[in-house]
Design a protein around this motif. Structure first.
Motif, short mmCIF file in Angstrom:
data_model
loop_
_atom_site.label_atom_id
_atom_site.label_comp_id
_atom_site.label_asym_id
_atom_site.label_seq_id
_atom_site.Cartn_x
_atom_site.Cartn_y
_atom_site.Cartn_z
N GLN A 253 0.14 16.31 3.60
CA GLN A 253 1.57 16.01 3.76
C GLN A 253 1.84 15.34 2.39
N ARG A 254 3.18 15.41 2.17
CA ARG A 254 3.76 14.72 1.10
C ARG A 254 3.55 13.02 1.05
N PRO A 255 3.58 12.39 0.04
CA PRO A 255 3.45 10.90 -0.18
C PRO A 255 4.61 10.60 0.53
N VAL A 256 4.60 9.07 0.92
CA VAL A 256 5.58 8.46 1.73
C VAL A 256 6.63 8.21 0.59
N ALA A 257 8.02 8.58 1.05
CA ALA A 257 8.86 8.23 -0.09
C ALA A 257 10.20 7.76 0.84
N SER A 258 10.94 6.83 0.33
CA SER A 258 11.98 6.18 1.26
C SER A 258 13.39 6.24 0.49
N ILE A 259 14.32 6.53 0.83
CA ILE A 259 15.45 6.30 0.12
C ILE A 259 16.06 4.98 -0.62
N GLU A 265 12.96 1.39 -6.77
CA GLU A 265 12.29 1.99 -7.76
C GLU A 265 12.99 2.11 -9.03
N ARG A 266 14.12 2.57 -8.91
CA ARG A 266 15.03 2.87 -10.27
C ARG A 266 15.73 1.51 -10.74
N VAL A 285 15.09 -4.64 8.20
CA VAL A 285 14.27 -3.66 7.21
C VAL A 285 12.94 -3.81 7.57
N ASP A 286 12.58 -2.42 7.59
CA ASP A 286 11.11 -2.30 7.61
C ASP A 286 10.61 -2.22 6.33
N SER A 287 9.89 -3.42 6.03
CA SER A 287 9.57 -3.50 4.54
C SER A 287 8.33 -2.47 4.43
N ARG A 288 7.59 -2.27 5.38
CA ARG A 288 6.15 -1.47 5.29
C ARG A 288 6.48 -0.11 4.83
N VAL A 289 7.92 0.45 4.98
CA VAL A 289 8.17 1.93 4.37
C VAL A 289 8.37 1.66 2.83
N LEU A 290 9.11 0.50 2.63
CA LEU A 290 9.17 0.32 1.02
C LEU A 290 7.95 0.03 0.45
N ILE A 291 6.99 -0.73 0.94
CA ILE A 291 5.65 -0.99 0.39
C ILE A 291 4.89 0.55 0.45
N ALA A 292 4.94 1.11 1.36
CA ALA A 292 4.43 2.54 1.14
C ALA A 292 4.77 3.34 0.26
N HIS A 293 5.99 3.30 0.18
CA HIS A 293 6.76 4.04 -0.98
C HIS A 293 6.28 3.71 -2.27
N ARG A 294 6.08 2.40 -2.52
CA ARG A 294 5.50 2.06 -3.85
C ARG A 294 3.80 2.19 -3.93
N CYS A 295 3.24 1.89 -2.95
CA CYS A 295 1.74 1.71 -2.84
C CYS A 295 1.02 2.72 -2.24
N GLY A 296 1.55 3.73 -1.70
CA GLY A 296 0.70 4.52 -0.63
C GLY A 296 0.76 4.28 0.82
N ALA A 297 0.23 5.23 1.58
CA ALA A 297 0.13 5.00 2.95
C ALA A 297 -1.23 4.22 3.25
N ASP A 298 -2.14 4.05 2.44
CA ASP A 298 -3.24 3.53 2.86
C ASP A 298 -3.12 1.94 2.43
N GLU A 299 -3.17 1.29 3.70
CA GLU A 299 -3.01 -0.18 3.79
C GLU A 299 -3.92 -0.92 2.63
N ASP A 321 1.84 -11.50 -4.95
CA ASP A 321 2.05 -10.08 -5.41
C ASP A 321 3.67 -10.21 -6.25
N PRO A 322 3.64 -10.10 -7.35
CA PRO A 322 5.06 -10.06 -8.02
C PRO A 322 6.17 -9.28 -7.57
N TRP A 323 5.93 -8.10 -7.23
CA TRP A 323 6.83 -6.90 -6.77
C TRP A 323 7.35 -7.37 -5.34
N LEU A 324 6.60 -7.77 -4.32
CA LEU A 324 6.75 -8.27 -2.94
C LEU A 324 7.44 -9.60 -2.98
N ALA A 325 6.93 -10.41 -3.92
CA ALA A 325 7.78 -11.67 -4.06
C ALA A 325 9.03 -11.53 -4.69
N ALA A 326 9.24 -10.49 -5.53
CA ALA A 326 10.76 -10.41 -6.04
C ALA A 326 11.83 -9.72 -5.04
#
Length: 360
Positions: A253-259, A265-266, A285-299, A321-326
């Motif tokens: 299946q394709r990698p996780v991607a979120s609108i 990301e941009r 907001v389900d932040s796990r979808v955003l995290i998986a978009h950035r880091c992949g589905a593997d927790e 984590d700087p990204w999650l903190a921001a």
């Protein structure tokens, strides 16, 4: 009389774990104790029930969920098994537990899951058939194996929203109390003050027919139907990546991607709050979808649990984590109230976040 064992798997926080992770481990442990007592109370009826609660550092002991269940079913020599994690079904009733035990005690070849597509609790009648269970990595996919390879007729209770609630974060425990008996003594009131205030403001927006509520992530059609019936506000729903945590192993299946993930990301994680403010007046907001978009589905590639829990409580200064903190700081400081969380927040937890206030 049939013998049924209820196997409750609990992973204790590792030594040196952060304070939120340690506190949340204690919350899940109490839920395990409540479930154990509830299932024991079923004993003496249609089935004799023995309860095993695993409280060691890692009940899988370096193995897999499938291996642990296969080993238990073989070693215990029982007629049926009910298996669940320590954070599972905190809102279950006595009648719900009796139903799971009845299936486990009944004819071989029948099974019952709280959700056949993403299971947290599964009752299995005829545990001898589990000798062929493969080394499944998690309980979520167990009903699929039982139906497709084990020859079981699998029932599904996903229409019961209360059985879809799971304790995956301190935020889930906050939403469930006091109905689930989830005391938060280990999590100081000051730690939850920010997210409580945000939930209050989101709830106020949902009661106002002049405002628009954003729900983003793994929401279901059932949850959206509840929103339409139960809130005055308009709803803007962004539904995406349902099932990304329960894909069959090896599935192409394709990698996780979120609108929303594409937008931040941009523009950077700092853009989340302003973006949501352009779209509505309050957001869950389900932040796990955003995290998986950035880091992949593997927790294992995600920010640490301590960071995710701090994000759910809107505490960016406690996130390494700087990204999650921001991202979390942008949500906390947004012009509109924003709450971040996991699947429960935008699923069964909607009723708890926007309906009866669990902490009043």
């Amino acid at each position: 009389m049939a013998r049924v064992v209820v196997l409750i798997l609990h992973v204790r926080a590792e030594p040196g774990a952060g304070p939120l992770t340690t506190a949340f481990g204690a919350i899940r442990r109490r839920n395990a104790e409540r479930q154990a007592a509830g299932f024991r109370a079923v004993g003496g009826g249609a089935a004799e029930v023995g309860v095993e609660v695993i409280v060691d550092d890692n009940p899988l002991d370096g193995g897999s969920f499938g291996g642990r269940l296969r080993e238990a079913a073989t070693a215990l020599g029982v007629d049926g098994v009910v298996v669940l994690g320590s954070g599972s079904i905190p809102l279950a009733t006595a009648a719900d537990r009796r139903e799971f035990v009845a299936v486990a005690a009944g004819p071989a070849g029948r099974a019952l899951a709280n959700n056949a597509y993403s299971a947290d609790v599964v009752a299995i009648g005829g545990s001898g058939r589990l000798a062929g269970l493969p080394d499944l990595t998690a309980d979520n996919v167990l009903p699929r194996w039982l139906a497709a390879d084990g020859g079981f007729a699998v029932g599904d209770l996903r229409n019961r929203w209360r059985l879809q609630m799971d304790l995956d974060s301190p935020l889930d425990a906050l939403l469930c109390r006091p109905a689930a008996g989830a005391r938060l003594g280990e999590v100081a009131a000051t730690t939850t003050a920010t997210v409580r205030a945000a939930l209050d403001r989101v709830g106020a927006a949902a009661r106002d027919d002049r405002r628009e509520l954003i729900v983003a992530g793994r929401a279901s059609a059932t949850s959206l139907a509840w929103l339409e019936r139960s809130t005055a506000s308009r709803t803007r729903a962004v539904i995406e990546e349902r099932g990304f945590r329960t894909r069959p192993a090896g599935a192409s299946q394709r990698p996780v991607a979120s609108i929303i993930g594409l937008a931040i990301e941009r523009d950077g994680p700092e853009a989340l709050g302003p973006l949501l403010a352009r779209l509505g007046d309050a957001a869950l907001v389900d932040s796990r979808v955003l995290i998986a978009h950035r880091c992949g589905a593997d927790e294992t590639s995600w920010p640490a649990a301590e960071d995710r829990f701090a994000s759910d409580l809107l505490l960016p200064d406690r996130i390494a984590d700087p990204w999650l903190a921001a991202l979390t700081r942008s949500a906390r400081d947004a012009p509109i109230p924003v709450v971040l969380g996991g699947h429960s927040l935008v699923g069964p937890g909607l009723r708890l976040a926007l309906g009866r206030r669990a902490w009043t």
